[in-house]
Design a protein around this motif. Structure first.
Motif, short mmCIF file in Angstrom:
data_model
loop_
_atom_site.label_atom_id
_atom_site.label_comp_id
_atom_site.label_asym_id
_atom_site.label_seq_id
_atom_site.Cartn_x
_atom_site.Cartn_y
_atom_site.Cartn_z
N ILE A 193 0.84 -1.21 0.00
CA ILE A 193 0.00 0.00 0.00
C ILE A 193 0.87 1.25 0.00
CG2 ILE A 193 -1.81 1.25 1.25
CD1 ILE A 193 -2.54 -1.43 2.59
N ILE A 194 1.88 1.28 0.87
CA ILE A 194 2.74 2.45 1.03
C ILE A 194 4.20 2.02 0.96
CG2 ILE A 194 1.08 3.76 2.39
CD1 ILE A 194 2.49 2.82 4.90
N ASP A 195 5.09 2.99 0.79
CA ASP A 195 6.51 2.64 0.72
C ASP A 195 7.14 2.59 2.11
OD1 ASP A 195 7.07 5.24 1.52
OD2 ASP A 195 7.46 5.94 -0.51
N GLU A 196 8.41 2.21 2.15
CA GLU A 196 9.11 2.00 3.42
C GLU A 196 9.20 3.29 4.23
OE1 GLU A 196 10.94 -0.27 6.27
OE2 GLU A 196 10.60 -1.14 4.28
N LYS A 197 9.46 4.41 3.55
CA LYS A 197 9.59 5.68 4.25
C LYS A 197 8.28 6.08 4.92
CE LYS A 197 11.33 10.39 3.58
NZ LYS A 197 11.84 11.38 2.58
N ALA A 198 7.18 5.92 4.21
CA ALA A 198 5.86 6.23 4.78
C ALA A 198 5.55 5.28 5.93
CB ALA A 198 4.79 6.14 3.71
#
Length: 439
Positions: A20-25
């Protein structure tokens, strides 16, 4: 923006979340305790809207079992959170750092639009002074600054000083406020959130931010205006405008996070129950008992613990019920519990022993008061939300050694959350008679 629905406290693997989202998010959501690790899985500990990267994540409460009617259900939840915040949280963005401002941009956008619909645009009123104008006569200036004609010992003024007020529609802050409201409306609309927040799109301005100068110049002007403005509502607006513009660029970055909601929805549920059932804890005995002249609040009837030490005697805070009310001659003790009971071969996700014990102790703490005021008896219950349409009494919980003291067992009552929420939004009550049958 893409939009998805996620249930509060549902277990996900990290791999599922990173779809759904990337690692940073993910790291950012974890740092704000929106995502929490539970052994080998992860949960969203949040109810409300999250905007991260180009994704809108709608987190709905754990008691909603499916997404069959999720748009209507979730819209009601957002309305409840909005009302809770308006009743219990004072808006103040003046002491936040830029990261926190960015985090709260969504809340700020909603605030600007709702405040506009309620109070209109920021205005600066100009006082115009004229000679013999059409405005109200300023007798103080007329007497002090013009020479009258005296006839029969009476003064006659041939030149009158008049004044009138105009709303300066081209005032810098008036135009800046229009720009911010329009910008908020466009952003919410592009995220598909206008209808969710029950707002109407607004187009007030054709300006861009650059039309008002460099950001440092804009913020400096807002600070100067704040220093000479003493109206409390206008001060709040100026602080909010300053905070919004200071943090707005963070919202435009490739990676950002902003939310509207709460990671303590149990507190919202408690407020819903208090208002729907008419909590009397903070009312004086004079208000709630016909034969009392005491201004003591009902909550203060509970005696505080006393610490008797060498240095002296100290009274400290005592326990506090969620809500107390009276019904049909009964003293009613209710505790809002944001739990989702799971009953299979065993009982899971129920209130703990300390919760049950405290509920008995509330009755014990009020026993003398109950006897002195001739209540018929006591009704005591946990109130939990459900997705059903009816109130359901699931049974009761008993601690034998406390029940043997003559204390009432604790009823376990499931309340239709949708109906409760609607009553809360409409400032209406639910009759206690739906919870208990007199035995």
């Amino acid at each position: 923006m893409n939009s998805i629905y996620i249930r509060e406290l549902k277990h996900y693997s990290k791999a599922e979340i990173l779809e759904i989202i990337d690692e940073k998010a993910f790291e950012k959501l974890t740092s704000y305790a929106i995502i929490d690790k539970d052994e080998d899985s992860y949960q969203f500990k949040f109810v409300g809207v999250i905007i991260v990267d180009d994704m809108v994540i709608n987190c709905y409460p754990k008691y909603i079992p499916n997404t069959d009617n999720i748009k209507d259900d979730f819209k009601q939840i957002i309305s409840v959170i909005k009302k809770y915040k308006s009743l219990n949280e004072e808006i103040d963005y003046s002491n936040e750092n830029l990261e926190d401002i960015s985090f709260n941009l969504l809340s700020m956008m909603v605030f600007f639009l709702e405040d506009y619909f309620e109070n209109g645009i920021y205005t600066n009123i100009q006082n115009i002074l004229e000679s013999n104008g059409n405005g109200e006569i300023d007798w103080n200036r007329t007497v002090n600054y013009t020479n009258p004609i005296i006839k029969n010992n009476k003064p006659y003024y041939t030149e009158l000083q008049t004044r009138y007020k105009i709303n300066d529609l081209f005032d810098y802050f008036h135009l800046l406020h229009e720009y911010i409201i329009t910008d908020c409306s466009r952003r919410l609309e592009s995220a598909g959130l206008i209808d969710l927040f029950d707002l109407t799109p607004v187009e007030l301005s054709h300006h861009e931010q650059d039309d008002f100068g460099e950001i440092t110049e804009i913020l400096e002007k807002l600070t100067k205006e704040l220093n000479v403005e003493f109206n409390s509502h206008k001060q709040k607006l100026l602080k909010s405008m300053h905070a919004y513009l200071a943090g707005k660029n963070s919202f435009s970055n490739d990676n950002y996070l902003t939310v509207f909601g709460t990671n303590t929805y149990h507190v919202v549920w408690e407020d819903v129950c208090r208002r729907v059932f008419g909590d009397k804890l903070n009312k004086s005995l004079r208000e709630i008992l016909n034969d009392s002249n005491s201004y003591t609040k009902l909550i203060d009837v509970i005696k505080k613990p006393e610490w008797h030490l060498k240095e002296g005697t100290f009274k400290v805070d005592t326990f506090r019920p969620d809500l107390i009310t009276f019904w049909n001659g009964y003293f009613v003790i209710l505790d809002a519990k944001y739990y989702k009971l799971k009953v299979t071969e065993k009982l899971e996700k129920q209130p703990g022993l300390s919760d049950v014990t405290k509920q008995y102790l509330y009755e014990l703490a009020y026993r003398e008061f109950i006897e002195e005021n001739n209540f018929k008896g006591v009704k005591n219950a946990f109130l939990m939300p459900s997705y059903e349409n009816q109130v359901e009494n699931k049974g009761y919980v008993e601690i034998g050694i406390l029940h043997d003291l003559g204390l009432e067992n604790i009823q376990v009552i499931m309340l239709p959350a949708g109906e409760m929420n609607q009553l809360y939004l409409e400032n209406r009550k639910m009759s206690i008679s739906r919870l208990f049958l007199i035995s």
